[in-house]
Write an enzyme that holds these catalytic residues in place. Structure first.
Site, PDB file in Angstrom:
ATOM      1  CG  ASP A  65      -2.112  -0.822   0.869  1.00  0.00           C
ATOM      2  OD1 ASP A  65      -2.373  -1.180   0.110  1.00  0.00           O
ATOM      3  OD2 ASP A  65      -3.021  -0.909   2.193  1.00  0.00           O
ATOM      4  CG  ASP A  71       0.870   7.322  -6.435  1.00  0.00           C
ATOM      5  OD1 ASP A  71       2.135   7.274  -6.715  1.00  0.00           O
ATOM      6  OD2 ASP A  71      -0.383   6.661  -6.794  1.00  0.00           O
ATOM      7  CD  GLU A  94      -4.694   9.787 -12.267  1.00  0.00           C
ATOM      8  OE1 GLU A  94      -4.507   9.428 -13.437  1.00  0.00           O
ATOM      9  OE2 GLU A  94      -4.254   9.178 -11.427  1.00  0.00           O
ATOM     10  CD  GLU A  95      -2.550   9.841  -6.641  1.00  0.00           C
ATOM     11  OE1 GLU A  95      -2.815   9.356  -5.549  1.00  0.00           O
ATOM     12  OE2 GLU A  95      -2.247   9.374  -7.637  1.00  0.00           O
ATOM     13  CG  ASP A 116      -1.107  11.247 -12.880  1.00  0.00           C
ATOM     14  OD1 ASP A 116      -0.772  11.060 -11.848  1.00  0.00           O
ATOM     15  OD2 ASP A 116      -1.574  10.646 -13.798  1.00  0.00           O
ATOM     16  CG  LEU A 118       5.079   9.279  -9.204  1.00  0.00           C
ATOM     17  CD1 LEU A 118       6.208  10.107  -9.729  1.00  0.00           C
ATOM     18  CD2 LEU A 118       5.398   9.031  -7.845  1.00  0.00           C
ATOM     19  CG  ASP A 119       0.555   8.052 -15.314  1.00  0.00           C
ATOM     20  OD1 ASP A 119      -0.603   8.078 -14.825  1.00  0.00           O
ATOM     21  OD2 ASP A 119       1.408   7.385 -15.877  1.00  0.00           O
ATOM     22  CD  GLU A 275      -3.535   9.576 -16.613  1.00  0.00           C
ATOM     23  OE1 GLU A 275      -2.983   9.101 -15.964  1.00  0.00           O
ATOM     24  OE2 GLU A 275      -4.724   9.159 -17.169  1.00  0.00           O
TER      25      GLU A 275
HETATM   26  P1  AHM Z   1      -2.694   4.925 -13.084  1.00  0.00           P
HETATM   27  O1  AHM Z   1      -3.429   6.410 -13.280  1.00  0.00           O
HETATM   28  O2  AHM Z   1      -3.504   3.991 -12.107  1.00  0.00           O
HETATM   29  O3  AHM Z   1      -1.275   5.000 -12.550  1.00  0.00           O
HETATM   30  O4  AHM Z   1      -2.689   4.145 -14.498  1.00  0.00           O
HETATM   31  C1  AHM Z   1      -2.075   5.023 -15.477  1.00  0.00           C
HETATM   32  C2  AHM Z   1      -1.049   3.938 -16.295  1.00  0.00           C
HETATM   33  C3  AHM Z   1      -0.490   4.756 -17.317  1.00  0.00           C
HETATM   34  O5  AHM Z   1       1.116   5.115 -17.065  1.00  0.00           O
HETATM   35  C4  AHM Z   1      -0.285   3.588 -18.351  1.00  0.00           C
HETATM   36  O6  AHM Z   1      -0.576   4.131 -19.591  1.00  0.00           O
HETATM   37  C5  AHM Z   1      -1.521   2.768 -18.034  1.00  0.00           C
HETATM   38  O7  AHM Z   1      -1.910   2.994 -16.757  1.00  0.00           O
HETATM   39  C6  AHM Z   1      -1.285   1.292 -18.352  1.00  0.00           C
HETATM   40  O8  AHM Z   1      -2.572   0.736 -17.964  1.00  0.00           O
HETATM   41  P2  AHM Z   1      -2.508  -0.908 -18.351  1.00  0.00           P
HETATM   42  O9  AHM Z   1      -1.809  -1.687 -17.297  1.00  0.00           O
HETATM   43  O10 AHM Z   1      -4.064  -1.184 -18.588  1.00  0.00           O
HETATM   44  O11 AHM Z   1      -1.982  -1.119 -20.004  1.00  0.00           O
HETATM   45 MG    MG Z   2      -2.183   8.667 -13.946  1.00  0.00          MG
END
Ligand code: AHM
Ligand code: MG
Length: 328
Positions: A65, A71, A94-95, A116, A118-119, A275
């Site tokens: 967790d 993030d 996004e968080e 976002d 930390l994507d 994004e």
């Molecule tokens: P998150 O916002 O939950 O971190 O997910 C975003 C990520 C992106 O970085 C990436 O392009 C995508 O999810 C990958 O998803 P998947 O595992 O379905 O291919």
């Molecule tokens: Mg993201």
């Protein structure tokens, strides 16, 4: 400019600002503050693998967790870098579920930030590149403090957008509508230095498509056909599964990145405001194209903060070809 001149991000922002005589400097300050936040996040991302060895300096570590807490850390860094400066009227992340107001003790400004922080953080254990994505709009609501209306603006109204990729080096790439410029962090002096001026996406570029092809059976026939056609044309697949890293490669090499709608996720997975729209502005400014299937991502009018969208980004000729196949 003299040969060998090193251009810092700070200098570049000032020079860009001079293109707009009416500029107050507020907008430039937001970009500086984002760059400062990026340096702090970069330091923590780079330390994440050491946490088990030397202990965490902060309130998170890298397991279970707690991964999510990186993030949260990045989200707090962005907030703390930008809440008090008087340049923003509201933020969204996004968080965070709801709009993030500027605290009452601070003045509000004319700009709006969505990010976002930390994507791709689920990839951190594998040392895969992560990213921060940001989007700046002008305030449009009438009240003194910003509101949801300021956040729900279509991408074509963005004043600036960009991302930071925490990779083998940390890079910040941004546009204010006057070209796309990339800066590499020189850690020993803590400065982002201009390394990629006037970035243009090659067209058609390298024959690369980037998509989670495991979902093939869930796709529409048009989406399946689009990928079949690319394969028949000799394209290779590259998919990191970390959006900023997949996007950065696409910007540099050309080809196409796709996160389509599918039977399980009829609106796709990725978020329009945090994004899709910022990366769409970057790619279109670099001469490429964006699409949600039938039109540019920048034309999509958001109706909710965390709205999802199918997403196509890449070299214009390739995005056009895929769009045509989807419609057929
Ligand atoms: P998150 O916002 O939950 O971190 O997910 C975003 C990520 C992106 O970085 C990436 O392009 C995508 O999810 C990958 O998803 P998947 O595992 O379905 O291919
Ligand atoms: Mg993201």
């Amino acid at each position: 400019m003299q040969e060998g001149t090193v251009i810092t991000l700070g200098r570049h922002i000032v020079e860009q600002e001079r293109l707009y005589p009416e500029a107050t400097g507020a907008f430039s300050n937001i970009l500086y503050d984002i760059a400062l936040a990026a340096k702090i996040i970069s330091r923590e991302v780079n330390r994440a693998g050491l946490v088990d060895i030397i202990g965490s300096a902060g309130k998170f570590n890298i397991h279970g967790d707690d991964v999510r807490k990186l993030d949260e850390f990045a989200n707090d860094v962005m907030f703390n870098a930008l809440d008090h400066t008087g340049n923003l009227c509201v933020m969204a992340s996004e968080e965070v579920d709801d709009p993030i107001p500027i605290p009452d003790e601070f003045p509000c400004g004319n700009y709006v930030l969505l990010h976002d922080p930390l994507d791709g953080s689920s990839n951190i254990d594998a040392n895969v590149s992560l990213g921060t994505i940001f989007s700046i709009h002008r305030k449009i609501s009438r009240g003194e403090r910003g509101s949801l209306e300021d956040l729900l603006q279509p991408g074509h109204r963005q004043l600036a957008a960009g991302y930071i990729v925490y990779g083998s080096s940390t890079m910040l790439v941004y546009t204010t509508g006057a070209g796309v410029h990339g800066f590499t962090l020189e850690p020993s002096i803590g400065e982002f230095l201009l390394s990629h001026p006037n970035m243009r996406i090659p067209d058609p570029g390298k024959k690369i498509y980037s998509v989670n092809e495991a979902y093939y059976k869930r796709w529409s026939p048009g989406q399946q056909k689009a990928v079949d056609v690319l394969k028949d044309e000799g394209y290779s697949l590259r998919y990191i599964g970390s959006l900023v890293a997949d996007f950065h490669r696409t910007l540099l090499y050309g080809g196409i990145f796709m996160y389509p709608a599918d039977k399980k996720s009829p609106k796709g997975k990725l978020r329009l405001l945090y994004e899709a729209a910022p990366l769409a502005m970057v790619i279109e400014e670099a001469g490429g194209a964006s699409s949600e299937g039938t039109r540019s991502i920048l034309q999509v009018g958001p109706s909710e903060l965390h709205q999802r969208t199918p997403l196509y980004l890449g070299s214009k000729s390739v995005v056009d070809k895929v769009e045509a196949t989807l419609k057929a």
